[in-house]
Design a protein around this motif. Structure first.
Motif, PDB file in Angstrom:
ATOM      1  N   VAL A 195       1.024  -1.251  -0.003  1.00 38.58           N
ATOM      2  CA  VAL A 195       0.017  -0.051  -0.054  1.00 38.58           C
ATOM      3  C   VAL A 195       0.903   1.206   0.013  1.00 38.58           C
ATOM      4  CG1 VAL A 195      -1.736   1.064   1.259  1.00 38.58           C
ATOM      5  CG2 VAL A 195      -1.711  -1.364   1.417  1.00 38.58           C
ATOM      6  N   VAL A 196       0.799   2.175  -0.995  1.00 43.06           N
ATOM      7  CA  VAL A 196       1.505   3.304  -0.989  1.00 43.06           C
ATOM      8  C   VAL A 196       0.700   4.534  -0.994  1.00 43.06           C
ATOM      9  CG1 VAL A 196       3.389   4.629  -2.446  1.00 43.06           C
ATOM     10  CG2 VAL A 196       3.236   1.887  -2.510  1.00 43.06           C
ATOM     11  N   THR A 197       1.112   5.533  -0.189  1.00 46.52           N
ATOM     12  CA  THR A 197       0.529   6.820  -0.215  1.00 46.52           C
ATOM     13  C   THR A 197       1.444   7.869  -0.029  1.00 46.52           C
ATOM     14  OG1 THR A 197      -1.456   7.973   0.771  1.00 46.52           O
ATOM     15  CG2 THR A 197      -0.472   6.356   2.393  1.00 46.52           C
ATOM     16  N   ASP A 198       1.162   9.133  -0.378  1.00 43.85           N
ATOM     17  CA  ASP A 198       1.736  10.355   0.163  1.00 43.85           C
ATOM     18  C   ASP A 198       1.397  10.534   1.751  1.00 43.85           C
ATOM     19  OD1 ASP A 198       3.077  10.859  -2.450  1.00 43.85           O
ATOM     20  OD2 ASP A 198       1.982  12.542  -2.903  1.00 43.85           O
ATOM     21  N   SER A 199       2.108  11.289   2.240  1.00 39.56           N
ATOM     22  CA  SER A 199       1.349  11.733   3.641  1.00 39.56           C
ATOM     23  C   SER A 199       0.901  13.094   3.585  1.00 39.56           C
ATOM     24  CB  SER A 199       2.533  11.520   4.764  1.00 39.56           C
ATOM     25  OG  SER A 199       3.476  12.454   4.474  1.00 39.56           O
ATOM     26  N   VAL A 200       1.531  14.017   3.060  1.00 37.83           N
ATOM     27  CA  VAL A 200       0.830  15.443   2.561  1.00 37.83           C
ATOM     28  C   VAL A 200       0.853  15.445   1.034  1.00 37.83           C
ATOM     29  CG1 VAL A 200       1.014  17.669   2.694  1.00 37.83           C
ATOM     30  CG2 VAL A 200       1.630  16.413   4.654  1.00 37.83           C
ATOM     31  N   PHE A 201      -0.263  15.681   0.631  1.00 32.56           N
ATOM     32  CA  PHE A 201      -0.578  15.696  -0.831  1.00 32.56           C
ATOM     33  C   PHE A 201      -0.361  17.218  -1.298  1.00 32.56           C
ATOM     34  CE2 PHE A 201      -2.624  11.955   0.371  1.00 32.56           C
ATOM     35  CZ  PHE A 201      -2.295  10.973  -0.501  1.00 32.56           C
ATOM     36  N   SER A 202       0.797  17.247  -2.287  1.00 31.71           N
ATOM     37  CA  SER A 202       1.334  18.556  -2.603  1.00 31.71           C
ATOM     38  C   SER A 202       0.180  19.559  -3.210  1.00 31.71           C
ATOM     39  CB  SER A 202       2.788  18.288  -3.049  1.00 31.71           C
ATOM     40  OG  SER A 202       2.432  17.836  -4.456  1.00 31.71           O
ATOM     41  N   MET A 203      -0.721  19.094  -3.855  1.00 37.22           N
ATOM     42  CA  MET A 203      -1.471  19.779  -4.760  1.00 37.22           C
ATOM     43  C   MET A 203      -2.809  20.009  -3.964  1.00 37.22           C
ATOM     44  SD  MET A 203       0.030  20.961  -7.154  1.00 37.22           S
ATOM     45  CE  MET A 203       1.971  20.842  -7.356  1.00 37.22           C
ATOM     46  N   ASP A 204      -3.286  19.174  -2.921  1.00 41.63           N
ATOM     47  CA  ASP A 204      -4.443  19.528  -2.354  1.00 41.63           C
ATOM     48  C   ASP A 204      -4.129  19.942  -0.824  1.00 41.63           C
ATOM     49  OD1 ASP A 204      -6.937  17.885  -3.730  1.00 41.63           O
ATOM     50  OD2 ASP A 204      -4.915  17.450  -4.675  1.00 41.63           O
ATOM     51  N   GLY A 205      -2.951  19.708  -0.301  1.00 41.67           N
ATOM     52  CA  GLY A 205      -3.001  20.216   0.905  1.00 41.67           C
ATOM     53  C   GLY A 205      -3.624  19.615   2.109  1.00 41.67           C
ATOM     54  N   ASP A 206      -3.788  18.219   1.587  1.00 43.73           N
ATOM     55  CA  ASP A 206      -4.680  17.216   2.759  1.00 43.73           C
ATOM     56  C   ASP A 206      -3.537  16.213   3.092  1.00 43.73           C
ATOM     57  OD1 ASP A 206      -4.679  16.058   0.516  1.00 43.73           O
ATOM     58  OD2 ASP A 206      -7.107  15.630   0.474  1.00 43.73           O
TER      59      ASP A 206
END
Length: 408
Positions: A195-206
């Protein structure tokens, strides 16, 4: 033998491709800046030439577009650390680290990163992009469950791994659980899952719901990999560390080129994970090692991030800008130090960015393919080194630029 006309047909009409981008409003150009600071002059794109900062259009701008969240990229302490490493170790690593490019600068940085991330060991790569593509491919999973808004380097890592990729709805733990349940029903029990995810999403700020992600993965015996590119240095130990998830996230990834003000990427995890990547991550094995000055500068940036109040200053500045933009009628997405101001239409977003630039504020429009066509935005990124006058100037620019272009 093929004739000349056949050879031409088999080539690449790049001029036509550029014209297509131009017609669609998607062509971009380079706009060189004079220095990496909260204020800098910018010059028009010189093509292959050297920019002239005294030319028309090179007015000084307030920069609200960088990922230099802690304002360390131009910090004298990082410059001194880099200079010392260049003198003591060398400007370049000279070779792959498996050949002769493994230096004391790399090892000192990796020890500091492992300590910051609560991990046994860390491994530095030449960039965050190289860390993502190399790590995912080296793990060679049968299946990757990937957040739909993950960074392009994660997407490319999935492609290189040749895994089956299950895309789940953005930051939706229920959607991840459903996707894993479907796959469990239809597949063999000995598949390897990541399972792969960003922690902070750079274009949505969430921020990803990492507790939910870990719980879903643990139910099926999957590994979790978290890309902390936009959280490294901004939160203690990243979002993973802030939430106490170090023992539940097998692969922690980050960059050295954003909040830490230097260059490169890294992976932190178990001793076995790092030893495997040293041997199997092609973007590490077949690439010259990270430049020693960059490694030393990143280590100093990490020290400053951990030992000073720059994080607090960044979050105060972000909160002030978020409140001010909202009070002026703009819709600001997310919940972090990244402030995406939603506009919608591409032409409106470009017009707003141009109007901001004419008021000496650099905050470019984000448009397809980075975001959906109906969700174009201005991405505002304050730093810890923006003072109150700079924040006020940014807000004033948004207010008057918005009136000029009919927004919000």
């Amino acid at each position: 033998m093929p004739d000349e006309r056949t050879e031409r047909r088999r080539g690449f009409d790049l001029a036509a491709r550029l014209q297509t981008r131009e017609r669609r409003g998607l062509r971009r150009d380079l706009r060189p800046v004079e220095s990496v600071e909260p204020r800098t002059r910018a010059a028009p794109d010189p093509g292959g030439g050297v920019p002239a900062f005294d030319a028309e259009g090179s007015d000084e701008l307030r920069v609200f577009a960088a990922n230099d969240y802690l304002g360390l990229a131009g910090d004298d302490r990082l410059a001194d650390a880099a200079a010392d490493a260049a003198t003591d170790v060398g400007v370049g690593a000279g070779a792959s680290r498996l050949v002769s490019g493994d230096t004391v600068a790399h090892r000192r940085l990796e020890r500091a990163l492992a300590d910051a991330k609560g991990a046994e060991r860390a491994l530095a790569f030449s960039s965050g992009y190289a860390a993502n593509v190399g790590t995912i491919a080296a793990l060679d999973p049968d299946v990757v469950f990937s957040d739909e808004l993950n960074h392009a380097s994660i997407v490319d890592g999935c492609r290189l791994s040749d895994a089956d990729v299950e895309i789940y709805d953005h930051c939706d733990g229920d959607a991840l659980r459903a996707a894993m349940a479907r796959r469990a029903h239809d597949s063999a029990t000995d598949e390897s899952w990541l399972v792969v995810t960003d922690s902070v999403f750079s274009m949505d700020g969430d921020v990803a719901p990492l507790d939910d992600v870990c719980a879903a993965a643990e139910r099926h015996g999957a590994w979790v990999m978290v890309d902390e590119a936009h959280a490294t240095g901004v939160y203690p130990g990243g979002v993973v560390g802030e939430r106490g998830l170090e023992d539940r996230v097998q692969v922690q990834l980050g960059t050295l080129s954003k909040a830490l003000g230097a260059q490169g990427g890294f992976v932190a995890g178990s001793e076995t994970l790092v030893e495997h990547l040293v041997n199997a991550a092609r973007s590490f094995v077949f690439s010259t090692g990270l430049a020693p000055p960059a490694a030393a500068a990143a280590r100093e940036g990490l020290r400053i991030a951990r030992e000073t109040d720059r994080r607090d200053r960044l979050h105060r500045n972000a909160a002030s800008l978020r409140d001010g933009l909202t009070e002026r009628g703009f819709e600001v997405l997310g919940e972090t130090h990244v402030l995406p101001v939603l506009v919608g239409d591409r032409a409106d977003a470009v017009a707003l960015a141009d109007a901001l630039r004419s008021r000496d504020v650099l905050a470019p429009a984000i448009r397809p393919p980075t975001v959906p066509a109906d969700a174009c935005r201005i991405r505002v990124a304050p730093t810890a080194t923006h003072d109150e006058a700079a924040l006020d100037a940014c807000l004033d620019a948004f207010e008057s630029a918005g009136r000029e272009v009919g927004l919000p």
